[in-house]
Structure formats: C-alpha cells, structure tokens
Enzyme design. Structure first.
Site, short mmCIF file in Angstrom:
data_model
loop_
_atom_site.label_atom_id
_atom_site.label_comp_id
_atom_site.label_asym_id
_atom_site.label_seq_id
_atom_site.Cartn_x
_atom_site.Cartn_y
_atom_site.Cartn_z
N ALA A 133 0.85 -1.19 0.00
CA ALA A 133 0.00 0.00 0.00
C ALA A 133 0.88 1.24 0.00
CB ALA A 133 -0.92 0.00 1.22
N SER A 136 -0.36 8.88 1.68
CA SER A 136 0.33 10.17 1.73
C SER A 136 1.35 10.26 2.86
CB SER A 136 -0.69 11.29 1.88
OG SER A 136 -1.49 11.10 3.02
N ILE A 137 1.16 9.50 3.93
CA ILE A 137 2.08 9.57 5.07
C ILE A 137 3.10 8.43 5.06
CG2 ILE A 137 2.18 9.27 7.59
CD1 ILE A 137 -0.18 11.15 7.81
N ALA A 138 2.69 7.25 4.63
CA ALA A 138 3.59 6.10 4.73
C ALA A 138 3.36 5.12 3.58
CB ALA A 138 3.40 5.39 6.06
N GLN A 139 4.34 4.23 3.43
CA GLN A 139 4.27 3.16 2.44
C GLN A 139 4.51 1.84 3.18
OE1 GLN A 139 5.64 4.20 -1.49
NE2 GLN A 139 6.98 2.41 -1.53
N VAL A 140 3.79 0.78 2.77
CA VAL A 140 3.84 -0.50 3.48
C VAL A 140 4.38 -1.59 2.57
CG1 VAL A 140 2.49 -2.24 4.72
CG2 VAL A 140 1.89 0.19 4.95
N LYS A 154 5.98 -0.59 7.84
CA LYS A 154 5.35 0.69 7.51
C LYS A 154 6.44 1.76 7.59
CE LYS A 154 1.41 3.59 8.94
NZ LYS A 154 0.26 3.67 9.89
N ASP A 291 -10.41 4.69 12.38
CA ASP A 291 -10.31 4.60 10.92
C ASP A 291 -10.66 3.19 10.46
OD1 ASP A 291 -9.85 5.63 8.40
OD2 ASP A 291 -7.70 5.24 8.43
#
Length: 453
Positions: A133, A136-140, A154, A291
């Site tokens: 995934a 905008s804040i992080a990539q996994v 993450k 969320d």
C-alpha cells in the site's frame, strides 16, 4: 479608536500569532513548502481569472489534491463530516482519495537503514520491493524477519512531518487572521478545528506511539477476555518513530462477501464481533480505533477479526459518549429538551450553555425532527439531503450558543458511517440501534437510563 491605532493593534497581534509559522520558515524545507503552497494557489487563482471556473467545491478539491498530504487529509475530514460542512462540499470531497504514487524502493531502503542503523539484509531475511500500500504519510511493504516470521514494514515518507507542521501553521495563521477580521466567525472556532486536526495528524506520524497503541489494544482484548478479535503485535527491535515493523495478518477485508463465505458461514456474526469489540473499546480502552474503513478490518484465516492500522485513534469522555447516545435517542423520541442537554454535554465550550434558550432554538426545527429516524443519521448510503441539512442546522444552532463539537464527535460519526456500510453488505436486516446482539455501551457497568436497549 483611530485607524492608525487599529493597524498597530493588528500588527502587534500578528507578531504574537506568527511564531509557529516563523519556526517553520526557519528551515529550508519549510520555506520551500510555503513557496510551493503559494505557487499552487497562484496558479489556481490565475486559472480562475482566465475563465477556468468550475464550481467552488470542485475547485477547492482539485486545489487540495495539488497541495498534497495535509490538504488531502483535510479534504477527507470534510467528506466524512456531513454534520459540519455543506452538502455540496461533502459530496465533492468524497472524490478526494488518499492514493499516492509509490516511492522508489531505494528511498524505503535508505529510511529503514538510517532509522535502524544496519544494512537491510542484516535486519530482514526478505523485503518485497513492491509495496502492499502507498498513502500520503507512509508506504507499506511485506517482509520476513531473520527468524522467518512474516511481517509488514510501515515506512514514513521523507519530510512528511515537516510538511504537516508548515502547512498547519500556515492554515492556523490564516484562520486566526480570518477570525480577527470577521469576529462573527470566532464561535465556529476554525482555528480550533485546525489545531485538533494537526494534533491528530502529527500523532499519526509517530510510529512509536502507534506501536504502543497496538500493544495497548491487545492488552485491552486480553483484559476483557475477548478472543474474537486481535491486532498485530509490533516488533519493537525493528521499530522507530519512522519505521514500524509488525506481525502480518492473512485474511480478507470484511466487505468482500464472495471471499468471506469461504471463511465463515455467518458473516453477520463476524460483524457483530467487530462492532461489540469496537463499542467496548470506547469505554474500556484508553482509545478507540478511528479509521475502521474496509482496508482496516479483516476476517483472519482462524476466524478472528483483525483490527489493523492504529495510526488514527480517538479518545472520548464517558460523559460525551453518553451525550451522543442521548442525542440520538432524543431525536427518535422528539424530546427537544433532552436534545439540548445532550448537545451541551457533547460540545466543547468555555461558557455556560443556556439550555432553556438552546431548547427554544431547536424547537424551530421540531417539524423536521419529527420526521427523522435516528438510525438515518448514521446511514451514509441511505442518507438523504434533508438529514444532512438537519444535522448542519443543529450544529449551527449549537455554535450560536458557544458550543463547538470536538474532533471526537466527527471521528465517531465517521466510524458509524463505515460500520453502516459493513451492515449493508454483511447483515442488511440488522439495525445497530435495536439489535439485542449488540452492546453499544461495550459492557460498561451502567447503561444510561432508557437508552437504546
């Protein structure tokens, strides 16, 4: 007061308000971000002058998307808050998606190695360069530890925290100037909303705090004897403020009915387990998951419900949650006085609320209130324009009495919207307000008299 003294007062006030923005501008990145923001606004303004004039909500959405992380998140807040923002803005910002092109893997490698202090190959047996995934804040990314355990990593995007600080300081200063120039807006507390959003988003950038949330949620599940739900365990040896390594879950999203049937014969019971776990966390955990969209609730292979991604959490006072329940109940029964009392409890105000006066103002909406099913207030896809307008009218009346609804109010409504979508897919016959399999007060010792059950 003369015009010159008024100008001096404004200058003095700005001197006191601008310290946060000055701090952001003291860094090269902060200054560059301000220049980038002004450049986007300038291009949009020029386009408007040259005749490119889409509807204002659409123009605002495309501007937010051009400005990136902070404004996309702000747009999503607008999209999920029909009780606060006008209908046309809520509908337009439904299109504001938090999908960001993935970073090249060498950035991910650099961040992990800088944060954990070792080459990637010494830390993990394997890391998949293709992300699971990208937001905008992080990539996994999926990975394996040296001991063979399946995990996900993450990784925070470079410079995100600085962008958030700069953007929100800029927004806060603009809001304060607006409130100063138009005192009638002060009761809507625009700057207060911005402060709350900033606090929530900066918390989302602290992966040590998120790891603590994961551990705390699992401790809450153990303490309450809940064996139907689970959160990933963080791997603290491979976790820092910008890198979070945690247990990987295998399962399917709760809304994928076709695949769910391979895992369970009773999708409705799975949903009930998820709902009761979440309701219980409102009172018995230090926070609630804020969320719970389709990507963050999973049915695992062993039948448990997996709650993932604890970057956004909310906290609510018991009194405020009781107030929300009384608010919905009062609408259903047409009890205007109780509705006013509940609004005073839910809202945040520095002044004492005149409940009698608030009741009289709400009575002006009595005809509309009498036609509303309380469950319609939280049913997104079944909702209609009249319900949205009614909620907005109630919020405006509250503002007129100095009441500002807290961030948690919007967060809770947002989760109810998500859960209603789950209900429509998994158990369309279920009513969250009357189904006796659900405990909306999460096993708390006392239920408010006469509410919902």
């Amino acid at each position: 007061m003369s015009d010159s003294s008024g100008i001096k007062d404004m200058k003095a006030w700005l001197e006191g308000e601008r310290s946060g923005l000055s701090l952001a501008l003291n860094t090269a990145r902060g200054g560059a971000r301000i220049a980038e923001t002004l450049g986007v606004l300038g291009r949009q303004g020029l386009g408007w002058l040259l005749g490119n004039r889409p509807p204002v909500p659409a123009l605002l959405r495309t501007t937010f998307e051009s400005l990136g992380t902070t404004y996309i998140k702000l747009g999503q807040f607008i999209a999920s808050s029909p009780s606060i923002f006008p209908e046309e803005y809520v509908e337009e910002f439904q299109r504001c998606l938090d999908r960001t092109p993935p970073l090249p893997f060498h950035y991910i490698r650099e961040t992990i190695e800088q944060e954990l202090g070792q080459p990637l190959e010494q830390l993990y047996q394997f890391v998949d360069p293709k992300p699971l995934a990208s937001a905008s804040i992080a990539q996994v990314h999926s990975a394996k530890l040296k001991n063979g355990q399946d995990v996900v990593i993450k990784v925070q995007r470079p410079g995100v925290r600085n962008v958030l600080l700069t953007d929100f300081n800029f927004l806060y200063l603009a809001a304060r100037i607006t409130e100063r120039l138009a005192p009638g807006l002060s009761k809507s507390a625009i700057s207060g909303v911005i402060e709350e959003l900033q606090a929530g988003m900066l918390e989302e950038c602290d992966f040590i705090k998120e790891a603590g949330n994961l551990k705390a949620f699992n401790a809450f599940l153990r303490d309450t004897g809940n064996t139907s739900a689970i959160a990933p365990e963080p791997v603290m040896s491979h976790t820092t403020g910008k890198v979070l390594t945690m247990e990987r879950f295998f399962g399917v999203p709760l809304t994928d009915m076709n695949v769910l049937k391979k895992y369970t014969d009773d999708p409705a019971q799975t949903l009930i387990s998820a709902l009761n776990t979440w309701f219980s966390s409102l009172m018995l955990c230090d926070f609630f998951h804020a969320d719970v969209h389709a990507g963050n609730l999973m049915l695992l292979e062993d039948g448990r419900v997996g709650f993932i991604d604890f970057g956004i959490v909310g906290r609510i006072r018991r009194e405020a949650w009781d107030g929300m329940a009384k608010f919905f109940d009062a609408i259903g029964r047409g009890d205007i006085r109780q509705m006013a009392e509940a609004m005073a409890v839910i809202g945040m105000t520095r002044e004492e609320v005149d409940v009698d006066a608030l009741t009289r103002d709400i009575e002006s909406l009595q005809g509309a209130l009498g036609q509303v099913d309380p469950s319609a207030l939280i049913q997104a896809d079944r909702n209609d324009k009249e319900v949205n307008r009614l909620l907005m009218d109630l919020v405006k009346i509250g503002e007129g009495h100095g009441i500002r609804f807290p961030r948690e109010f919007a967060l809770l409504l947002k989760q109810f919207l998500y859960f209603d979508r789950y209900v429509q897919v998994l158990a369309p016959e279920m009513d969250m307000f009357s189904d006796n399999r659900l405990d909306m007060f999460g096993g708390a010792d006392e239920l408010p008299g006469g509410l919902l059950h």
